[in-house]
Write a protein that holds these residues in place. Sequence first.
Motif, short mmCIF file in Angstrom:
data_model
loop_
_atom_site.label_atom_id
_atom_site.label_comp_id
_atom_site.label_asym_id
_atom_site.label_seq_id
_atom_site.Cartn_x
_atom_site.Cartn_y
_atom_site.Cartn_z
N TYR A 44 75.47 60.45 54.24
CA TYR A 44 74.39 59.29 54.76
C TYR A 44 75.05 58.12 55.56
N ILE A 49 60.22 53.90 51.40
CA ILE A 49 60.73 52.79 51.49
C ILE A 49 60.32 51.75 50.25
N ARG A 69 70.39 53.30 49.77
CA ARG A 69 70.34 53.48 51.23
C ARG A 69 69.30 52.41 52.15
N THR A 70 69.86 52.11 53.37
CA THR A 70 69.29 51.40 54.13
C THR A 70 68.89 52.19 55.31
N VAL A 71 67.78 51.53 56.13
CA VAL A 71 67.35 52.14 57.42
C VAL A 71 66.97 51.21 58.10
N SER A 120 65.88 58.71 46.43
CA SER A 120 65.04 58.51 47.21
C SER A 120 64.69 56.80 47.60
N SER A 121 65.47 56.04 46.90
CA SER A 121 65.49 54.50 46.91
C SER A 121 65.94 54.05 48.31
N ARG A 122 65.27 53.42 49.12
CA ARG A 122 65.79 52.84 50.37
C ARG A 122 65.14 51.56 50.75
#
Length: 459
Positions: A21, A324, A293-295, A263-265
Amino acid sequence: MALLLVPAVEFLISARGFASYRYAPPDAERVPAVAPPAHAPDKPTVAVVVGNAGANVADALVPYDLLASTGRFNVYTVAPERRPVPLLGGLDLLPDLDFAQLSRRLGGKAPDVTVVPELPSDEDADRRVVAWLRDTASRGLVLGVCTGARLVAEAGLLDGREATSHWYRLSGLEDAHPAVRWRRGVRYVDAGKVITTGGLLSSVDGTLRVIERLAGEDTAAAAARTAGWTRYSPGAPAHMPESRISPSDAIVHVLNLGYRSRSSRVGVVLTDGVGELELASAFSPFAEVKAVRTVAIASTPTVRSRHGLTFVPRVRLADAGDGIDRLMVPGTAAATAADPAIAVAARRAGVPLEYPHRQPGFAFDPVLDSMARTLDRPTARWTRKILEYRDAGPAPAGPRWPWAPTLRLSLLALAGVAALFIVSLFVRLIRTGSLRRKAGGSPGTAREGVSPRPAEEHP
């Protein structure tokens, strides 16, 4: 072994997932139709290198913002090829120029300053960047940021010189490049033609040193004030204690990397005019400690930052929602004039909406405080250590320990023990049943209370 097996498998899966990722390539190779920025021939030129495989988001954007904010330099992001590249944490950047375009723009001369951030290890990208550093950038001043010192050393520009890098990577660099006189516990080392910095936010001090040398202390002090950096030390690096990994650091790192929900974003909403340092503050802390994770999300196909960089979001705002946990909108300008469409998207997704930069100050402070509140304080402290950013202020609010990943680890360990118990019980039942069958039905064996038939006699 049963206690450790299931957690170990989960850790390996999570670690591999996070590794893929961190510098995941852009979804599309399409190059947006964006013209390169204008060039002022009377200003020194700074090239911030991003490789074809990407670059560390803080290492690249923090020096860029500081230098561009002075108005005294042409500042370009450059790469071997001009196409979208990933910055750490899922932020895709379109470089301003490729190496050939920069050369034509400068009439074959080297840039006055070249900034080398951490680049993900990639054989082809490394080869091209190292060759360019050795053949072109070496004719100007080189600023190696964090583990960007790896590439500067591979280009031979540090041999016989003092240098530094991120404390977490120094041992490996010492083994790989023994001709360099590596130093620990310093924010930057000025070795004349080459300046190297410690990790991540030590790049602020190293960049201010570059500004001092080319534009004077007054300009550097003004850049520090604009950034909200109160630790500026004119003429010499500020003191920095030598860092080591403590047992609690190691535990927190393992818990975050292996046992937080994959699954945490955090959805980071990009808006036109956002500061580059503000953008870095929204992506870097989470990616560096591998916690969440960032998106990158936006309502338009491209976004232009305060000083003209072009970013390509990975998710459209209208599609934000699945996976999200919250939306974060970096930037003072975005907080001052909030876009109603962002609030609508947050309500539709049913997630909290956060504007971290409502108040003036250094951009990383509110994000790190938010990390302590939403994750836990030990993770925020470990992040500050990785960023080489210490805060003497009061401890932020938040959980005292990463309880959620700790609970997950415990449940996985118990699952391994339970699985062993069930398998052992099943095997025992099978063995017991087999023994009973052997005892009751084997040929030639006597059953209880029944005498064997006598053999027939033959004459």
